[in-house]
Design a protein around this motif. Sequence first.
Motif, PDB file in Angstrom:
ATOM      1  N   ASP A 109       1.034  -1.426   0.186  1.00 38.38           N
ATOM      2  CA  ASP A 109      -0.006  -0.095  -0.351  1.00 38.38           C
ATOM      3  C   ASP A 109       0.946   1.255   0.079  1.00 38.38           C
ATOM      4  O   ASP A 109       0.539   2.313  -0.346  1.00 38.38           O
ATOM      5  N   LEU A 110       1.776   1.165  -0.021  1.00 40.44           N
ATOM      6  CA  LEU A 110       2.938   2.009  -0.286  1.00 40.44           C
ATOM      7  C   LEU A 110       3.458   2.496  -1.488  1.00 40.44           C
ATOM      8  O   LEU A 110       4.648   3.839  -2.054  1.00 40.44           O
ATOM      9  N   ASN A 111       3.242   1.376  -1.894  1.00 41.69           N
ATOM     10  CA  ASN A 111       3.786   1.421  -3.710  1.00 41.69           C
ATOM     11  C   ASN A 111       3.134   2.631  -4.644  1.00 41.69           C
ATOM     12  O   ASN A 111       1.920   2.584  -3.823  1.00 41.69           O
ATOM     13  N   TYR A 112       3.782   2.972  -5.092  1.00 37.21           N
ATOM     14  CA  TYR A 112       2.907   4.720  -6.192  1.00 37.21           C
ATOM     15  C   TYR A 112       3.820   4.650  -7.782  1.00 37.21           C
ATOM     16  O   TYR A 112       5.086   4.163  -7.741  1.00 37.21           O
ATOM     17  N   GLY A 113       2.700   5.237  -8.717  1.00 37.42           N
ATOM     18  CA  GLY A 113       3.273   5.030 -10.050  1.00 37.42           C
ATOM     19  C   GLY A 113       3.766   3.832 -10.461  1.00 37.42           C
ATOM     20  O   GLY A 113       4.630   3.710 -11.293  1.00 37.42           O
ATOM     21  N   ASP A 114       3.470   2.481 -10.167  1.00 35.65           N
ATOM     22  CA  ASP A 114       3.965   1.696 -10.580  1.00 35.65           C
ATOM     23  C   ASP A 114       3.334   0.855 -11.706  1.00 35.65           C
ATOM     24  O   ASP A 114       3.075  -0.793 -11.853  1.00 35.65           O
ATOM     25  N   MET A 115       1.877   1.712 -11.818  1.00 38.46           N
ATOM     26  CA  MET A 115       1.459   0.575 -13.043  1.00 38.46           C
ATOM     27  C   MET A 115       0.964   1.346 -14.487  1.00 38.46           C
ATOM     28  O   MET A 115       0.707   1.959 -14.186  1.00 38.46           O
ATOM     29  N   THR A 116       0.710   0.669 -15.490  1.00 42.13           N
ATOM     30  CA  THR A 116       0.295   1.495 -16.802  1.00 42.13           C
ATOM     31  C   THR A 116      -1.626   1.222 -16.903  1.00 42.13           C
ATOM     32  O   THR A 116      -2.202   0.581 -16.428  1.00 42.13           O
TER      33      THR A 116
ATOM     34  N   ARG B 170      -2.176  17.070 -17.134  1.00 39.41           N
ATOM     35  CA  ARG B 170      -1.446  16.388 -16.391  1.00 39.41           C
ATOM     36  C   ARG B 170      -2.195  17.223 -14.649  1.00 39.41           C
ATOM     37  O   ARG B 170      -2.664  16.921 -13.732  1.00 39.41           O
ATOM     38  N   GLN B 171      -1.569  18.207 -14.190  1.00 40.96           N
ATOM     39  CA  GLN B 171      -1.880  18.908 -12.961  1.00 40.96           C
ATOM     40  C   GLN B 171      -3.268  19.279 -13.447  1.00 40.96           C
ATOM     41  O   GLN B 171      -4.483  18.767 -11.856  1.00 40.96           O
TER      42      GLN B 171
ATOM     43  N   GLU C  70       1.088   5.324 -13.512  1.00 43.64           N
ATOM     44  CA  GLU C  70       2.628   6.085 -13.639  1.00 43.64           C
ATOM     45  C   GLU C  70       2.370   7.451 -13.937  1.00 43.64           C
ATOM     46  O   GLU C  70       3.549   8.200 -13.946  1.00 43.64           O
ATOM     47  N   LYS C  71       1.408   7.836 -14.788  1.00 41.34           N
ATOM     48  CA  LYS C  71       1.517   9.324 -14.900  1.00 41.34           C
ATOM     49  C   LYS C  71       0.234  10.006 -13.903  1.00 41.34           C
ATOM     50  O   LYS C  71       0.663  11.712 -13.972  1.00 41.34           O
ATOM     51  N   PHE C  72       0.380   9.574 -12.624  1.00 38.61           N
ATOM     52  CA  PHE C  72       0.069  10.553 -11.910  1.00 38.61           C
ATOM     53  C   PHE C  72       1.231  10.632 -10.141  1.00 38.61           C
ATOM     54  O   PHE C  72       1.928  11.194  -9.707  1.00 38.61           O
ATOM     55  N   ALA C  73       1.278   8.772 -10.309  1.00 33.96           N
ATOM     56  CA  ALA C  73       2.077   8.919  -8.817  1.00 33.96           C
ATOM     57  C   ALA C  73       2.232   9.481  -7.374  1.00 33.96           C
ATOM     58  O   ALA C  73       3.277   9.758  -7.157  1.00 33.96           O
ATOM     59  N   PHE C  74       0.869   9.398  -7.367  1.00 35.98           N
ATOM     60  CA  PHE C  74       0.617  10.960  -5.874  1.00 35.98           C
ATOM     61  C   PHE C  74       1.011   9.384  -4.914  1.00 35.98           C
ATOM     62  O   PHE C  74       0.431   8.197  -4.433  1.00 35.98           O
TER      63      PHE C  74
END
Length: 299
Positions: free
Chosen positions: A22-29, A99-100, A277-281
């Motif tokens: 649950d601490l992973n981020y930006g790791d999916m397409t 993106r923002q 991957e394009k957000f990765a908050f």
Amino acid sequence: MSPIRLPAVIYATQPGHKTRDDLNYGDMTEHELKTVYGLDDVSAKVNPYNFTRKSEISLTPFMDYSAFNFPTSSVTDPFDHDPALFRRLHDEMLNTLNRQQCSDILFDEMMALSKPFALYGAYSELIVKMINHLQGNSGTVFRNYLLNKALKDQIDHDFSASSSLRRIKFFLIKNIDWKEKVLHEESRSLLTSEIGFGKVPKFNRMKDKINGMGITVHDTYATQITLKSLSINDSEFKACINYKSQDHFGLDKDDILKMKFHSLRFFRIWFVLQRYEKFAFRPFVTEMEAEICLSGGKP
């Protein structure tokens, strides 16, 4: 036998009892989010994968055609030339986001959807603070006096037989050497086991579903309980117990595959903001702390 040396850690969650996915981020397409996790319909307002608005915007008859920079020598009136083309160009211009802009809309939507989880009470504003912290994207530890207050309140009002505080109290009553007015160091491991048979503070009560604690904390990732002070006289003891708990404000893969999470747009938006991957908050650790004083009489 020697007296217990204070402060003494009397319980600590064993490492590895939970994953840290649950601490992973930006790791999916986009492909993985759609095919593996079924996240096609994420937001009601935007398409998070191509950064466009979902709502159709009608073409205003008073638009400024100069924005398209058409050569005046070849086109005098764009609508006379190809009305459908210019309508599409106009709509695309208004609907395309960066993106923002797209993430801001998603966070606003997520904030609005959080309200049913925090309908009332002192802790209802916590979800707003934590969503804002997620949007800030610092990944730093989140601390707040409301979390500390909620932890203390939960401990104080857990009157069940499995309450950790209740178990500590009755253990001390039974195991203090009242003649020597001391708790022996050798008792510490037994106290740790006694606490382990009970339950550490969690926020999974019925009221937590709507007071803001279920959505912000719910379970805890790690808990440490410390006996800070202990005074004993002929007939009673007084003790101060320190609780420290950690949780993760993030979603793991198993979470989003559960129907109760996947069926709610709030969690679908959260998962995409975190894992796409394009957000990765960045998700973050929450910390809370409470100190409880208790007393008991000689049996």
